[in-house]
Motif scaffolding. Structure first.
Motif, PDB file in Angstrom:
ATOM      1  N   THR A 297       8.510   5.530  -1.411  1.00  0.00           N
ATOM      2  CA  THR A 297       8.634   4.682  -2.594  1.00  0.00           C
ATOM      3  C   THR A 297       8.934   3.249  -2.188  1.00  0.00           C
ATOM      4  O   THR A 297       8.321   2.307  -2.700  1.00  0.00           O
ATOM      5  CB  THR A 297       9.740   5.214  -3.531  1.00  0.00           C
ATOM      6  N   GLN A 298       9.854   3.079  -1.259  1.00  0.00           N
ATOM      7  CA  GLN A 298      10.205   1.731  -0.814  1.00  0.00           C
ATOM      8  C   GLN A 298       9.025   1.054  -0.107  1.00  0.00           C
ATOM      9  O   GLN A 298       8.746  -0.128  -0.344  1.00  0.00           O
ATOM     10  CB  GLN A 298      11.406   1.794   0.120  1.00  0.00           C
ATOM     11  N   ILE A 299       8.316   1.794   0.724  1.00  0.00           N
ATOM     12  CA  ILE A 299       7.158   1.232   1.420  1.00  0.00           C
ATOM     13  C   ILE A 299       6.087   0.798   0.424  1.00  0.00           C
ATOM     14  O   ILE A 299       5.530  -0.305   0.532  1.00  0.00           O
ATOM     15  CB  ILE A 299       6.588   2.252   2.432  1.00  0.00           C
ATOM     16  N   PHE A 300       5.803   1.639  -0.561  1.00  0.00           N
ATOM     17  CA  PHE A 300       4.747   1.292  -1.513  1.00  0.00           C
ATOM     18  C   PHE A 300       5.191   0.217  -2.502  1.00  0.00           C
ATOM     19  O   PHE A 300       4.355  -0.525  -3.023  1.00  0.00           O
ATOM     20  CB  PHE A 300       4.219   2.544  -2.219  1.00  0.00           C
ATOM     21  N   GLU A 301       6.478   0.087  -2.752  1.00  0.00           N
ATOM     22  CA  GLU A 301       6.948  -1.038  -3.562  1.00  0.00           C
ATOM     23  C   GLU A 301       6.752  -2.353  -2.814  1.00  0.00           C
ATOM     24  O   GLU A 301       6.351  -3.359  -3.404  1.00  0.00           O
ATOM     25  CB  GLU A 301       8.416  -0.845  -3.937  1.00  0.00           C
ATOM     26  N   ILE A 302       7.026  -2.345  -1.518  1.00  0.00           N
ATOM     27  CA  ILE A 302       6.792  -3.549  -0.708  1.00  0.00           C
ATOM     28  C   ILE A 302       5.304  -3.867  -0.661  1.00  0.00           C
ATOM     29  O   ILE A 302       4.896  -5.029  -0.813  1.00  0.00           O
ATOM     30  CB  ILE A 302       7.369  -3.357   0.709  1.00  0.00           C
ATOM     31  N   LEU A 303       4.472  -2.841  -0.473  1.00  0.00           N
ATOM     32  CA  LEU A 303       3.019  -3.058  -0.478  1.00  0.00           C
ATOM     33  C   LEU A 303       2.529  -3.583  -1.816  1.00  0.00           C
ATOM     34  O   LEU A 303       1.618  -4.418  -1.868  1.00  0.00           O
ATOM     35  CB  LEU A 303       2.292  -1.759  -0.121  1.00  0.00           C
ATOM     36  N   LEU A 304       3.139  -3.111  -2.903  1.00  0.00           N
ATOM     37  CA  LEU A 304       2.754  -3.598  -4.227  1.00  0.00           C
ATOM     38  C   LEU A 304       3.075  -5.073  -4.382  1.00  0.00           C
ATOM     39  O   LEU A 304       2.250  -5.850  -4.889  1.00  0.00           O
ATOM     40  CB  LEU A 304       3.449  -2.778  -5.319  1.00  0.00           C
ATOM     41  N   VAL A 305       4.239  -5.495  -3.931  1.00  0.00           N
ATOM     42  CA  VAL A 305       4.609  -6.913  -4.022  1.00  0.00           C
ATOM     43  C   VAL A 305       3.665  -7.763  -3.176  1.00  0.00           C
ATOM     44  O   VAL A 305       3.184  -8.816  -3.628  1.00  0.00           O
ATOM     45  CB  VAL A 305       6.080  -7.113  -3.597  1.00  0.00           C
ATOM     46  N   LEU A 306       3.366  -7.312  -1.966  1.00  0.00           N
ATOM     47  CA  LEU A 306       2.450  -8.057  -1.102  1.00  0.00           C
ATOM     48  C   LEU A 306       1.041  -8.126  -1.688  1.00  0.00           C
ATOM     49  O   LEU A 306       0.401  -9.180  -1.663  1.00  0.00           O
ATOM     50  CB  LEU A 306       2.414  -7.430   0.293  1.00  0.00           C
ATOM     51  N   SER A 307       0.569  -7.014  -2.234  1.00  0.00           N
ATOM     52  CA  SER A 307      -0.786  -7.014  -2.792  1.00  0.00           C
ATOM     53  C   SER A 307      -0.860  -7.816  -4.086  1.00  0.00           C
ATOM     54  O   SER A 307      -1.899  -8.417  -4.379  1.00  0.00           O
ATOM     55  CB  SER A 307      -1.290  -5.586  -2.997  1.00  0.00           C
ATOM     56  N   LEU A 308       0.223  -7.874  -4.870  1.00  0.00           N
ATOM     57  CA  LEU A 308       0.228  -8.746  -6.044  1.00  0.00           C
ATOM     58  C   LEU A 308       0.193 -10.216  -5.633  1.00  0.00           C
ATOM     59  O   LEU A 308      -0.453 -11.043  -6.291  1.00  0.00           O
ATOM     60  CB  LEU A 308       1.445  -8.461  -6.922  1.00  0.00           C
ATOM     61  N   GLY A 309       0.864 -10.556  -4.546  1.00  0.00           N
ATOM     62  CA  GLY A 309       0.770 -11.922  -4.021  1.00  0.00           C
ATOM     63  C   GLY A 309      -0.631 -12.240  -3.555  1.00  0.00           C
ATOM     64  O   GLY A 309      -1.157 -13.337  -3.805  1.00  0.00           O
ATOM     65  N   TRP A 310      -1.267 -11.274  -2.887  1.00  0.00           N
ATOM     66  CA  TRP A 310      -2.645 -11.439  -2.439  1.00  0.00           C
ATOM     67  C   TRP A 310      -3.569 -11.616  -3.646  1.00  0.00           C
ATOM     68  O   TRP A 310      -4.481 -12.454  -3.638  1.00  0.00           O
ATOM     69  CB  TRP A 310      -3.019 -10.223  -1.611  1.00  0.00           C
ATOM     70  N   PHE A 311      -3.331 -10.845  -4.698  1.00  0.00           N
ATOM     71  CA  PHE A 311      -4.122 -10.952  -5.919  1.00  0.00           C
ATOM     72  C   PHE A 311      -3.938 -12.330  -6.560  1.00  0.00           C
ATOM     73  O   PHE A 311      -4.898 -12.943  -7.027  1.00  0.00           O
ATOM     74  CB  PHE A 311      -3.707  -9.844  -6.896  1.00  0.00           C
TER      75      PHE A 311
END
Length: 146
Positions: free
Chosen positions: A85-99
């Motif tokens: 959960t923590q890993i995918f939350e970090i990935l979500l924040v990074l991918s939203l920045g990329w978006f």
């Protein structure tokens, strides 16, 4: 159920559920961007680059959200559920920045189309292009800092 090995291999069901969610997320992304490509062709937005700038980030956002939704339902992950959960939350924040960076690039491309620097009297267009480059860099730096 113990004879079938389900109790001993609960983690396998959890991994299977996450794999199903990833396949579903990829299918949703494919359908969504097929519609985006069709809309680009109908409205002559092919040169803006919606697909080229947003396809990767959108896939990452969709898959991160899908896996975050599936993790609580995946039985047998135990301690790994919190870590995933923590890993995918970090990935979500990074991918939203990329978006967001992709959206900035699309906005810049859209504004560049309004001001053509190939015309004879292009002083205003060159000034706008320079201002847009500076604004894009500032916004991207702001997104990265956040």
């Amino acid at each position: 159920m113990a004879r079938l090995g389900i109790a001993e291999h609960d983690w396998l069901i959890g991994i299977l559920l996450i794999c199903i969610v990833v396949v579903f997320g990829n299918g949703l992304h494919y359908l969504l961007f097929k519609l985006v490509r069709r809309k680009e062709k109908l409205q002559r937005w092919e040169n803006i680059g919606i697909h080229s700038h947003l396809a990767g980030p959108a896939r990452a956002v969709l898959l991160s959200i899908a896996v975050l939704i599936a993790i609580p339902f995946a039985a047998g992950l135990g301690v790994w559920a919190d870590r995933l959960t923590q890993i995918f939350e970090i990935l979500l924040v990074l991918s939203l920045g990329w978006f967001a960076v992709g959206c900035v690039c699309i906005a810049e491309t859209f504004m560049h189309r309004r001001f053509d620097i190939k015309q004879a009297d292009n002083l205003r267009a060159r000034a706008v292009h320079t201002q847009l480059q500076f604004f894009r860099r500032i916004v991207i730096a702001f997104i990265i800092v956040l």
